[in-house]
Design a protein around this motif. Structure first.
Motif, short mmCIF file in Angstrom:
data_model
loop_
_atom_site.label_atom_id
_atom_site.label_comp_id
_atom_site.label_asym_id
_atom_site.label_seq_id
_atom_site.Cartn_x
_atom_site.Cartn_y
_atom_site.Cartn_z
N ALA A 204 -1.99 -4.15 8.25
CA ALA A 204 -1.58 -4.92 9.43
C ALA A 204 -0.66 -6.07 9.02
O ALA A 204 0.33 -6.37 9.70
CB ALA A 204 -2.80 -5.44 10.16
N ALA A 205 -0.99 -6.74 7.92
CA ALA A 205 -0.20 -7.89 7.49
C ALA A 205 1.22 -7.50 7.09
O ALA A 205 2.16 -8.31 7.20
CB ALA A 205 -0.90 -8.59 6.32
N LEU A 206 1.41 -6.26 6.65
CA LEU A 206 2.74 -5.82 6.24
C LEU A 206 3.74 -5.82 7.39
O LEU A 206 4.95 -5.92 7.16
CB LEU A 206 2.67 -4.41 5.64
CG LEU A 206 1.99 -4.25 4.28
CD1 LEU A 206 1.90 -2.78 3.91
CD2 LEU A 206 2.75 -5.03 3.21
N LEU A 207 3.27 -5.73 8.61
CA LEU A 207 4.16 -5.59 9.76
C LEU A 207 5.12 -6.76 9.87
O LEU A 207 6.30 -6.58 10.20
CB LEU A 207 3.34 -5.44 11.04
CG LEU A 207 4.12 -5.03 12.29
CD1 LEU A 207 4.71 -3.63 12.11
CD2 LEU A 207 3.22 -5.04 13.51
N TYR A 208 4.64 -7.96 9.61
CA TYR A 208 5.49 -9.14 9.71
C TYR A 208 5.68 -9.87 8.37
O TYR A 208 6.60 -10.67 8.23
CB TYR A 208 4.90 -10.13 10.72
CG TYR A 208 5.03 -9.66 12.15
CD1 TYR A 208 6.26 -9.64 12.79
CD2 TYR A 208 3.91 -9.23 12.85
CE1 TYR A 208 6.38 -9.20 14.10
CE2 TYR A 208 4.01 -8.79 14.16
CZ TYR A 208 5.25 -8.79 14.78
OH TYR A 208 5.37 -8.35 16.08
N ASP A 209 4.80 -9.64 7.41
CA ASP A 209 4.83 -10.39 6.16
C ASP A 209 5.43 -9.61 5.02
O ASP A 209 5.14 -9.86 3.84
CB ASP A 209 3.41 -10.84 5.77
CG ASP A 209 2.82 -11.80 6.77
OD1 ASP A 209 3.60 -12.39 7.55
OD2 ASP A 209 1.58 -11.95 6.80
N SER A 210 6.26 -8.63 5.33
CA SER A 210 6.91 -7.83 4.29
C SER A 210 8.27 -7.38 4.80
O SER A 210 8.69 -7.71 5.92
CB SER A 210 6.06 -6.60 3.95
OG SER A 210 6.20 -5.59 4.94
N TYR B 245 15.83 -9.21 3.49
CA TYR B 245 15.26 -8.18 2.62
C TYR B 245 16.30 -7.15 2.21
O TYR B 245 17.21 -6.80 2.98
CB TYR B 245 14.11 -7.48 3.34
CG TYR B 245 12.91 -8.37 3.57
CD1 TYR B 245 12.02 -8.66 2.54
CD2 TYR B 245 12.68 -8.94 4.82
CE1 TYR B 245 10.92 -9.48 2.76
CE2 TYR B 245 11.58 -9.76 5.05
CZ TYR B 245 10.71 -10.03 4.01
OH TYR B 245 9.63 -10.84 4.22
N SER B 246 16.12 -6.64 1.01
CA SER B 246 17.01 -5.58 0.51
C SER B 246 16.42 -4.22 0.84
O SER B 246 15.25 -4.10 1.24
CB SER B 246 17.16 -5.70 -1.01
OG SER B 246 15.92 -5.38 -1.66
N ALA B 247 17.23 -3.19 0.64
CA ALA B 247 16.74 -1.82 0.85
C ALA B 247 15.59 -1.52 -0.11
O ALA B 247 14.61 -0.84 0.26
CB ALA B 247 17.87 -0.83 0.66
N ALA B 248 15.69 -2.04 -1.32
CA ALA B 248 14.62 -1.81 -2.30
C ALA B 248 13.33 -2.48 -1.84
O ALA B 248 12.23 -1.93 -2.03
CB ALA B 248 15.03 -2.35 -3.67
N ASP B 249 13.44 -3.67 -1.24
CA ASP B 249 12.25 -4.34 -0.71
C ASP B 249 11.59 -3.47 0.36
O ASP B 249 10.35 -3.35 0.41
CB ASP B 249 12.62 -5.68 -0.08
CG ASP B 249 13.12 -6.71 -1.09
OD1 ASP B 249 12.70 -6.62 -2.26
OD2 ASP B 249 13.92 -7.58 -0.70
N PHE B 250 12.41 -2.86 1.20
CA PHE B 250 11.87 -2.03 2.27
C PHE B 250 11.16 -0.80 1.71
O PHE B 250 10.07 -0.44 2.17
CB PHE B 250 13.00 -1.61 3.22
CG PHE B 250 12.53 -0.88 4.44
CD1 PHE B 250 11.97 -1.56 5.51
CD2 PHE B 250 12.62 0.51 4.53
CE1 PHE B 250 11.54 -0.89 6.65
CE2 PHE B 250 12.19 1.19 5.65
CZ PHE B 250 11.64 0.48 6.72
N THR C 197 6.09 2.05 0.45
CA THR C 197 5.21 2.66 -0.56
C THR C 197 3.84 2.00 -0.53
O THR C 197 2.81 2.69 -0.61
CB THR C 197 5.84 2.52 -1.96
OG1 THR C 197 7.12 3.17 -1.96
CG2 THR C 197 4.95 3.15 -3.02
N ARG C 198 3.82 0.68 -0.41
CA ARG C 198 2.54 -0.02 -0.34
C ARG C 198 1.78 0.41 0.91
O ARG C 198 0.55 0.60 0.87
CB ARG C 198 2.77 -1.54 -0.33
CG ARG C 198 1.47 -2.36 -0.27
CD ARG C 198 0.57 -2.02 -1.43
NE ARG C 198 -0.73 -2.70 -1.35
CZ ARG C 198 -1.83 -2.27 -1.93
NH1 ARG C 198 -1.81 -1.16 -2.68
NH2 ARG C 198 -2.95 -2.93 -1.83
N LEU C 199 2.47 0.57 2.02
CA LEU C 199 1.82 1.01 3.25
C LEU C 199 1.19 2.39 3.07
O LEU C 199 0.05 2.61 3.50
CB LEU C 199 2.85 1.04 4.39
CG LEU C 199 2.33 1.56 5.73
CD1 LEU C 199 1.20 0.68 6.27
CD2 LEU C 199 3.47 1.65 6.75
#
Length: 573
Positions: A268-274, A309-314, A319-321
């Motif tokens: 859930a936190a990834l939605l806005y914090d990533s 954010y970069s494409a690599a960050d995305f 992957t973490r999700l």
């Protein structure tokens, strides 16, 4: 040419049946009629104003963004083809970014029970017009909980379908890979009918898909997950309401199983914090990069984060999700459904506007992970708290479990005895749901030792019986405490009009195959006969021979067996 009433930002707007006009952005001067016949004929609906209606501006609650489409969104067209009529477009948190209903230049949408409180968002107007019976159902959207939080805060039903089950073509995206069109209604039955009419694979929707849907109800003894950690942010009334809801699920045959909530919370936190927030920026990048100043805060700041954010960050965030999804999937080995609070707290509009980011985040505590992890969900009313505000729970299942969740959600909702939305209308009779295939069943009314929590209730549950509703007989019965019965049992006797009272009872539904073995357990002088209910229907139920009540204590004045048992226990102490 579509004739319409439009609300300008900052205006009070046209009054709508004495209700808050902030719920509407565009109210059509006359409804857009659907087909003359169809499964939704006679029903009126509204569409959130990020969903296209031909000839009506789509604003997404941003006037500078407004455009007038020439075609209906795919889902709107399907509903019109099914016979429903469209009333207009409803207010929302701008660009569907928010869970509270205050982030709109058209004004905040108030809670339908108390205008000091938020309605929930982003589908705020859609929930309000359904709760106040201005529309029979409404379309919202759901990315992080926008089709569920407003339902929970307004005492209505919100279906968040499996991703791709309803086409999102013609919908302004929020985060396109996880967006869903959602459905609000005052009953599960109406919402499920709308879902059936609206769904269908759309090859022109990049995220559309064909899904195999579960059509069998959950097991009679279903296992429901409850988060290992629960946070209500100091709202003790909501905490108590959820504990009550868990108890009601147990009455319906459920067994609570504690689940590890950590992977769900981290997802859930990834939605806005990533870097996943970049998808929200990408959805309106062309407009946002040239009109950033036209976007309200805090929506502007949230969308602007996506540029960093970069494409690599995305890729890393995705992957973490997926890794968290793998961890969370283990819970389905132990449970059939997950039950969570729809919203953990109520907030006033004033408090939300003073702290718009943190309080909004709190509202999404139990919603943000659902679309990210590809689950289906339904929010159903659970209770009215001591302060009069609604509380709802959300039932969550794997993709394709939509109608399975609806079947359990309907039984739960009807067991509450709540009014419909913000009206004083009672719940109608429970209805068969589309696509849910079940074996033949029979309904039986119980008034005494077979009530939920009573000594003989296991004779029902061990035969797969499900609690359908708590209600009363017509006012033509008298209730007696039969002497010498073990465990203590009542006798229900029908009397002449004007000589009886309404007696509390429960209606249970069991597979017809087990009904005979149940009836065989009933000792004389009790038996099964036809009982008339308060709504005029007749069902099979426990009755008593008239001779058996001679000399028995008449306990009619107490209104039911539970009250008698409670009074007897109090007298004994």
């Amino acid at each position: 040419m579509v004739h319409e009433q439009a609300v300008r930002p900052g205006d009070a707007g046209p009054r709508v049946e004495g209700r808050a006009s902030a719920a509407w952005i565009t109210r059509l001067a006359s409804p857009l009629a659907g087909a003359g016949a169809g499964p939704l004929a006679g029903l009126r609906f509204a569409a959130k104003d990020n969903i296209d209606v031909a000839g009506v501006p789509t604003t997404a609650a941003c006037l500078a963004f407004a455009r007038t489409p020439t075609a209906h969104a795919h889902v709107v067209q399907r509903l019109l083809d099914a016979g429903a009529s469209l009333l207009g477009k409803t207010n929302l948190d701008q660009f569907a970014c928010g869970l509270n209903g205050t982030r709109s230049p058209y004004g905040p949408v108030p809670n339908s029970f108390d205008p000091r409180y938020v309605s929930g968002g982003s589908s705020s107007g859609s929930a309000y017009v359904v709760a106040t019976a201005q529309a029979d159902f409404a379309l919202g959207t759901d990315t992080a909980g926008s089709g569920r939080v407003p339902a929970g805060l307004n005492n209505i039903v919100g279906i968040k379908p499996s991703r791709g089950l309803l086409s999102a073509r013609g919908v302004v995206p929020a985060a396109q890979s996880v967006d869903c069109v959602s459905i609000f209604a005052r009953t599960v039955a109406v919402a499920a009918r709308v879902l059936q009419a609206a769904m269908g694979f759309d090859p022109e929707d990049p995220y559309g898909r064909s899904l195999a849907l579960a059509t069998a109800p959950l097991p009679a003894g279903f296992r429901f997950g409850v988060p290992s950690t629960l946070n209500f942010f100091g709202d003790t009334l909501s905490r108590a309401a959820f504990e009550q809801a868990v108890g009601q699920l147990c009455v319906l045959g459920g067994e609570p199983i504690e689940i590890d909530y950590r992977p769900l919370a981290e997802a859930a936190a990834l939605l806005y914090d990533s870097a996943l927030v970049a998808e929200r920026y990408a959805a309106v990048r062309g407009f946002f990069d040239t009109h950033e100043a036209e976007v309200v805060e805090p929506v502007r700041s949230i969308l602007a984060q996506g540029r960093a954010y970069s494409a690599a960050d995305f890729v890393d965030a995705r992957t973490r999700l997926h890794a968290l999804g793998q961890q969370a999937a283990a819970m389905w080995n132990d449970i059939d459904v997950l039950a969570v609070p729809t919203a953990p707290a109520h907030y006033t509009i004033e408090a939300m506007q003073a702290d718009p980011v943190m309080l909004n985040r709190n509202l999404g505590e139990y919603t943000n992970f659902v679309n990210l992890l590809d689950y289906a969900a339904i929010s159903v009313p659970a209770s009215l708290r001591a302060d009069g505000l609604p509380f709802g729970i959300t039932l969550i299942g794997r993709a394709g479990s939509d109608f399975q969740l609806a079947e359990l959600g309907q039984r739960f909702h009807h067991a509450t005895g709540l009014p419909l939305g913000a009206t004083r209308e009672p719940l109608p009779a429970i209805e068969p749901l589309p696509l849910v295939a079940a074996p033949p069943t029979v309904q039986v009314a119980v008034v005494g030792a077979h009530l939920s929590g009573m000594p003989l209730n296991s004779q029902l549950t061990e035969r797969g019986a499900r609690l359908v509703a708590a209600t009363h007989t017509s006012p033509d019965y008298r209730l007696y405490a039969l002497p010498g019965t073990v465990p203590p049992k009542p006798g229900l006797l029908r009397v002449a009009a004007g000589e009886g009272a309404a007696i509390a009872l429960e209606i249970w539904e069991m597979p017809l195959a087990h009904y005979g073995s149940f009836v065989a357990l009933i000792p004389a002088p009790l038996g099964i006969g036809s009982l008339r209910l308060a709504d005029g229907r007749s069902v099979q139920g426990f009755v008593c021979e008239a001779l058996a009540v001679a000399g028995a204590d008449d306990i009619t004045a107490l209104g039911g067996w539970r009250a008698y048992i409670a009074a007897r226990s109090a007298a004994a102490t």
